[in-house]
Design a protein around this motif. Sequence first.
Motif, PDB file in Angstrom:
ATOM      1  N   LEU A   1      37.410  85.780  50.298  1.00 47.91           N
ATOM      2  CA  LEU A   1      36.991  85.874  48.907  1.00 47.91           C
ATOM      3  C   LEU A   1      36.032  87.054  48.765  1.00 47.91           C
ATOM      4  N   GLY A   2      35.594  87.336  47.553  1.00 54.16           N
ATOM      5  CA  GLY A   2      34.603  88.392  47.340  1.00 54.16           C
ATOM      6  C   GLY A   2      35.110  89.736  47.826  1.00 54.16           C
ATOM      7  N   GLY A   3      34.329  90.344  48.749  1.00 52.72           N
ATOM      8  CA  GLY A   3      34.681  91.664  49.252  1.00 52.72           C
ATOM      9  C   GLY A   3      35.795  91.674  50.269  1.00 52.72           C
ATOM     10  N   LYS A   4      36.211  90.495  50.729  1.00 51.14           N
ATOM     11  CA  LYS A   4      37.304  90.356  51.701  1.00 51.14           C
ATOM     12  C   LYS A   4      37.080  91.216  52.942  1.00 51.14           C
ATOM     13  N   GLU A   5      35.818  91.267  53.384  1.00 52.87           N
ATOM     14  CA  GLU A   5      35.471  92.080  54.529  1.00 52.87           C
ATOM     15  C   GLU A   5      35.718  91.305  55.831  1.00 52.87           C
TER      16      GLU A   5
ATOM     17  N   GLN B   1      25.134  93.390  68.132  1.00 49.68           N
ATOM     18  CA  GLN B   1      25.694  94.225  67.078  1.00 49.68           C
ATOM     19  C   GLN B   1      26.569  93.332  66.215  1.00 49.68           C
ATOM     20  N   GLY B   2      26.534  93.551  64.884  1.00 50.18           N
ATOM     21  CA  GLY B   2      27.297  92.662  64.038  1.00 50.18           C
ATOM     22  C   GLY B   2      27.624  93.229  62.670  1.00 50.18           C
ATOM     23  N   ASN B   3      28.681  92.702  62.098  1.00 46.97           N
ATOM     24  CA  ASN B   3      29.049  92.906  60.699  1.00 46.97           C
ATOM     25  C   ASN B   3      29.065  91.535  60.040  1.00 46.97           C
ATOM     26  N   PHE B   4      28.507  91.431  58.844  1.00 45.00           N
ATOM     27  CA  PHE B   4      28.297  90.138  58.218  1.00 45.00           C
ATOM     28  C   PHE B   4      29.049  90.038  56.898  1.00 45.00           C
ATOM     29  N   PRO B   5      29.237  88.805  56.403  1.00 45.57           N
ATOM     30  CA  PRO B   5      29.760  88.669  55.043  1.00 45.57           C
ATOM     31  C   PRO B   5      28.790  89.285  54.052  1.00 45.57           C
TER      32      PRO B   5
ATOM     33  N   PHE C   1      25.516  87.926  38.261  1.00 43.28           N
ATOM     34  CA  PHE C   1      26.515  88.092  39.305  1.00 43.28           C
ATOM     35  C   PHE C   1      27.100  86.741  39.710  1.00 43.28           C
ATOM     36  N   ASN C   2      28.283  86.792  40.311  1.00 41.47           N
ATOM     37  CA  ASN C   2      28.946  85.610  40.850  1.00 41.47           C
ATOM     38  C   ASN C   2      29.527  85.993  42.202  1.00 41.47           C
TER      39      ASN C   2
END
Length: 537
Positions: free
Chosen positions: A114-118, A147-151, A509-510
């Motif tokens: 959902l959202g940015g679909k990252e 090291q990380g990438n997050f929602p 925002f939502n």
Amino acid sequence: MKRILGSILLVLSIVGVAHSQSQYQPYSYDFYQKLDADAYSTTTREHTSLRPFFVDDSILKVHYDSLMNLNNDGKKHSWGYNKLFNEHLIDIKSPNSTFYADLLPDFTMGKNYLGGKESTSLVSYGFQFGGSISNKFSYNFTGFENQGNFPEYISTYINQTGMIPGQARAKIYGLDSYDWQDYTANVSFTPNKYLNITLGHDKTFIGDGYRSTLLSDYASPYPFLKLTADLGNVKYMVMWAYFNDPIDLDANGNDRTKWGVFHYLDWNVSNRLSFGFFDSIIWYNRDNAGNYRGFDVTYLNPITFLRPLEASNGSPDNALIGFTGKYKITNGITAYGQFTLDEFQAKQFFSDGGSSRNKYAWQFGFRGANMFDVKGLNYLIETNGAKPYTYSERGPIISYTANGEPLGQPWGANYREVVALLNYSYKRFDFSAEGDYGRYGLDINGLNYGKDPFQDYTTPAKLEGNYIGQGLTTNMYYLEGKVAYILNPKYNLRLELSGIYRDEKNAQFNDKTGLVTIGIRSSFRAVYNDLASFQTH
């Protein structure tokens, strides 16, 4: 000064017998709830509201040992099998000492649908070691390179606060990618069964709930010196701590620093009923003009609660007091609660006019073990709330915060929350579920509506008529489920599948998140994903 030194000598001079407590278990709700059946039994008087526990020489030890030997079937296996499933990588035991060491892999990958679909990822290389000498001295160290990438919602939080939630300062090394190092360390000395002295870089949690409005395990680790006296029905803690403040920088652009002292007394009135009494003082290391103050020896006294001393001195420091309580209704149901008082003016308080000077927080909940007589099925449901401007002060440097994050509930103030958790363990499988609903108000139009504890409370949006949810009223719904298969219980090595649904909505925002992750994880470090925004975005 003589009176202070006399008090310290009195505590240290207590002579005990052999079996001292020293075996330390890092605190995380997911692991500690497995001990609920023993910790909240109506047949015992375990001090449950001061965490982490020492798990040796207590009613928890038998259950704890069974959890640590979960996969041991008593059969002979190869060296490799034992190291992977049953033992520490290095595990040395002698009659008078122990030593262990482990590598701690923590790798996950995920996708937000959902959202940015990252896509998300976590790559952590960690290690730990520890041990004991006799039954009086123990030590442990755990460290990670990450090291990380997050929602998106966690990336937003990191960009607003500069912190990886509850862990360390974030370093950006790409588009929404972060690098950080975090560690905990403890050296513990227990000269007798009544007293423990711990020097560490870690966290302390006070309360019987999932959250704590007094002192939680949310902010990143900090250095401290802690004395804990265990006198049977009474357990007493005093802790001196040192914090960075990356929000309030000095004239050279460096972090300012501050000190804190915390006292907590837990009294088991009976097998079922207990009360706790808490106070804390936060003070700056240098004032706004850069004048050095340093550690205030007034706060060395380990015995007396300090609010009267602080008030009588006309101190500019930030004082906070609080109370805890629990009652074991049955072996399967315990009611608990907290009340935190940050500032109080009687006339406005009892008139209920919404004064910005009446700042307090509360908690009430139920928890229990073996729900419906199903062994290992544990639950908790609680409600938390804080009035606008609670935990904030005349400047960020003396707010009730540490290292850029709240010392109490991670949502700050100006919120209400209901959270429910369900956990079930069956052999090597752990199942957990969380549902959370929160309502809070963010600052808007450059005005301080009382959620962000780093804002100066002397500049509120309004002096009277304040209410929870004021400002940019926001609702958040959060659901999380996890399934884990324990490979090695000694350092919580596990295969883990998790899913998160989060919906945060207001007039501006939502943000929606639908995250699924899978990975191999280890260590007992607590990671909180059920976060609320601090600022609009």
